[in-house]
Enzyme design. Structure first.
Site, short mmCIF file in Angstrom:
data_model
loop_
_atom_site.label_atom_id
_atom_site.label_comp_id
_atom_site.label_asym_id
_atom_site.label_seq_id
_atom_site.Cartn_x
_atom_site.Cartn_y
_atom_site.Cartn_z
N GLU A 332 0.90 -1.08 0.03
CA GLU A 332 0.09 0.25 0.02
C GLU A 332 0.56 1.34 0.03
OE1 GLU A 332 -2.49 -0.15 3.76
OE2 GLU A 332 -0.67 0.16 4.80
N ARG A 336 0.89 10.33 3.60
CA ARG A 336 1.19 11.14 4.80
C ARG A 336 2.45 11.00 5.37
NH1 ARG A 336 0.95 6.96 8.36
NH2 ARG A 336 -0.27 5.17 8.11
#
Length: 711
Positions: A332, A336
């Protein structure tokens, strides 16, 4: 007297020191040794940034903002009104009550805070709204800069199904699986059988190990679908799930990327994150012992290709699973700042928060790929308010009655958002801090981590330092022989603390005996003199009986100044130190080896709790006469726990599956407790009839509270 000119740079540093708490000042000084703080103050960025987060990550962002001369705004819930990040900010706004859905996830309240304070930009930290495309869209509509990627990248990478399709198109290696949304539990079973067990069931919009389960058969798939969908809905407001092949015994290695709005992108080397419990990271390090330069480059280039495919701009992390043959597969992308970003800062010299702020303002990257070094080694231990003896860490709550970070040690960095007196509550993540050590070599970084953990003082809550210390000294970890299955493989019966060797047992017994005698001698004095002037000459020898782990040992102790010679089973152990019993740390030398112990408690009954090699050991030290008399004391009968079910952690009751009169089988689910957004199934210890139920759905329970009684 000579006149000194105060430069603009010095003014900004003085501003940072003036507005920082004592706690944060220490962290600023330590951080400066770990990464570059050379800012170009001719670059105009923002006047004021709101940090839409709490705790350590809010404090971390504020430190860089202050060094850049940027004013900061904190948001907080009502229970966080006295939190460190609130005190550290230039302004603070309450955005609601304690539950995250009403405060830190309350977009309307946060938008109001932005308007009322005039913040020009928002840094979301990690978690909460950091990967929420709707929040980024609303900020853009208000003309407020989101310090992170644009909504397209958040959408594309935040959805695990879409991100996998994009990764395939960008020629990034992917894990075999089902590229769609799983409708229900029966479809999950059908898909799992088609892929082949074991499978990973995980939230499409998830992260941080929440909404994630491993299933090895049909029954576990049905149960995993139920829990994962509930956790996903609770944590992310999105209960969609996907299923993919679970790669057995992989390593979890991630690549830090940094990209700007001008098409430039870099990979900042890797982080090894394989030490996990419940799919959540515990210990991380950079670089990885496993990667060779060719594999590192291949992973970095694929990570950059993925970032460019979605026109990514900001700091982000591409996570991979790596098998024993160094084949790697895309897992994934986190759009952030990652929790474990400090170790990348240590080995590259970059301040990632500063880079995110520059990119958000529109500046191009001022580094090239060949400029990115690997200087030394960094290790991060996540210090949690958790009981490591329960499933490698179930949450603990309470108030920090004593708290002392080991920032006095060289090359130690502590990122935290708490201080002495802070509350660890049921509402938020139980992380206390991120403890980071740096060295020129891995061995040096590990030795510093040992010392830092031994010198870390935490009282008032149960913490996971015993587990952290055992991990970093374990032969498999030291040799680099690790995988995501490290903890269950090394501790198949669960974590039990440090197993004492014979020499270590003698060390601990000797230290306990010496501490007992030192305390006895101190109690006989007042202001340095004996309490009774006509008392006989001070004793030099003692005979003691020490109980440790159900064993009884006779000790002969003799004293010469601050040195105690202890004879145990024919072996002599020499213990010396300053014996300052008022100090939270006891620095002693045992047979020439330096040890840092912590005396957690001691009482008049001779009961002493000592933290030794990270683990708390309970000793009972008595004089020979007292030991003989204690044999006549009645013993307390332990509670029969097979007929009762108590809550192993503080939390809220999500569901109760039984009622009085029901017959339950051993291992059958009785109720579900949610703590820190993780759901835990409580099961029966034996086959029996339910006598009474003491909880109901929606109630809050504490650790040890009675839930159900069986006949």
């Amino acid at each position: 007297m000579a006149a000194y000119r105060v430069t603009p740079a010095l003014q900004r540093v003085l501003h940072a020191v003036k507005h920082a708490s004592l706690h944060s000042r220490c962290c600023v000084v330590v951080s400066r040794a770990q990464y570059s703080t050379a800012f170009d103050h001719n670059e105009k960025t923002f006047d004021k940034i709101l940090i839409a987060n709490r705790g350590e990550i809010a404090c971390r962002v504020m430190k860089t903002c202050k060094l850049m001369g940027i004013k900061t705004v904190a948001v907080h819930s009502d229970v966080d009104s006295s939190a460190v990040h609130v005190k550290m900010a230039d302004e603070a706004v309450c955005v609601g009550p304690a539950p995250t859905s009403k405060s830190y996830l309350n977009m309307d309240a946060i938008m109001d805070a932005i308007r009322s304070t005039g913040a020009q930009a928002v840094h979301p930290g990690y978690g909460f709204l950091s990967e929420n495309k709707e929040f980024a869209r609303r900020l853009a509509a208000e003309g407020v800069t989101f310090i992170g990627p644009d909504t397209h990248a958040i959408q594309a990478m935040g959805d695990k199904i879409e991100s996998k399709l994009i990764a395939k198109a960008a020629k990034v290696n992917t894990i075999p699986g089902f590229d769609g949304v799983v409708k229900d539990a029966e479809e999950a079973v059908k898909i799992s059988n088609e892929i082949g067990y074991p499978v990973m069931i995980k939230a499409s919009a998830g992260g941080g190990g929440k909404g994630m389960r491993i299933a090895w058969n049909d029954e576990e798939t049905r149960e995993g679908f139920r829990f994962s969908s509930q956790e996903a809905a609770s944590s992310f407001g999105d209960d969609r799930l996907l299923i993919e092949k679970f790669i057995d015994n992989p390593r979890h290695i991630e690549i830090q990327v940094l990209a700007d709005k001008h098409g430039n992108a870099l990979w900042l080397n890797e982080r090894e994150c394989s030490i996990q419990r419940r799919n959540q990271k515990v210990v991380e390090e950079a670089p990885s012992t496993f990667l060779d330069p060719e594999t590192r480059r291949a992973m970095g280039e694929q990570a950059v290709a993925l970032a460019k495919a979605v026109k990514y701009s900001s700091a982000g992390t591409v996570e991979f699973l790596v098998d024993s043959r160094k084949n790697f597969y895309f897992l994934e992308m986190n759009t952030r700042l990652q929790v474990e970003h400090p170790i990348t800062e240590c080995i590259t010299g970059l301040d990632l928060v500063q880079q995110m702020i520059r990119v958000a303002k529109g500046y191009p990257l001022n580094h090239r790929q060949e400029d990115i070094p690997i200087n030394g080694w960094a290790i991060e231990s996540r210090v949690y308010a958790e009981d490591p003896y329960k499933s490698f860490g179930l949450p603990s709550i309470g108030r920090l009655s004593q708290y002392q970070e080991p920032v006095n040690l060289p090359n130690v960095r502590v990122d935290s958002g708490i201080q002495e007196g802070s509350d660890i509550s049921i509402y938020y993540d139980p992380m206390i801090s991120k403890l980071v050590t740096y060295g020129k070599t891995r061995d040096e970084a590990l030795k510093r981590m040992e010392a830092a953990l031994d010198n870390y003082v935490i009282r008032g809550v149960t913490h996971n330092i015993p587990l952290l210390r055992e991990i970093i000294v374990h032969p498999r970890f030291i040799s680099g022989d690790i995988s995501t299955s490290f903890l269950p493989e090394v501790y198949p019966e669960g974590f039990k603390g440090h197993p004492l060797t014979a020499p270590e047992r003698r060390e601990l017994l000797a230290a306990g005996g010496a501490l007992y005698v030192a305390a006895q001698l101190r109690s006989q004095k007042f202001l340095g003199d004996l309490r009774v002037s006509n008392t006989q000459q001070e004793r030099k020898q003692w005979e003691l009986c020490v109980e440790l782990e159900k064993g009884v040992h006779m000790l002969g102790v003799s004293r010469s100044g601050s040195t105690y010679t202890v004879e145990i089973d024919g072996e002599k152990v020499e213990v010396c130190g300053d014996w300052n019993l008022a100090s939270v740390l006891l620095n002693v030398t045992v047979n020439g080896t330096h040890r840092t112990l912590q005396c957690l408690s001691r009482n008049a009954a001779g009961e002493i709790s000592l933290q030794y090699l990270g683990t708390t050991f309970k000793l009972r030290v008595l004089s020979k006469l007292a030991a003989a008399l204690s044999k006549h004391m009645p013993e307390k009968v332990p509670e029969d726990t097979s007929s009762i079910l108590r809550s192993p952690m503080p939390g809220s009751v999500v569901a109760v599956s039984v009622k009085p009169g029901d017959t339950v089988a051993e291992g059958q689910e009785i109720c579900v407790i949610e703590a820190m957004k993780m759901q835990n199934s409580m099961t029966a210890a034996k086959t029996a009839k339910v006598k009474s139920v003491h909880c109901k759905a929606g109630e809050t329970v504490g650790e040890g509270d009675l839930l159900v009684e069986l006949e």
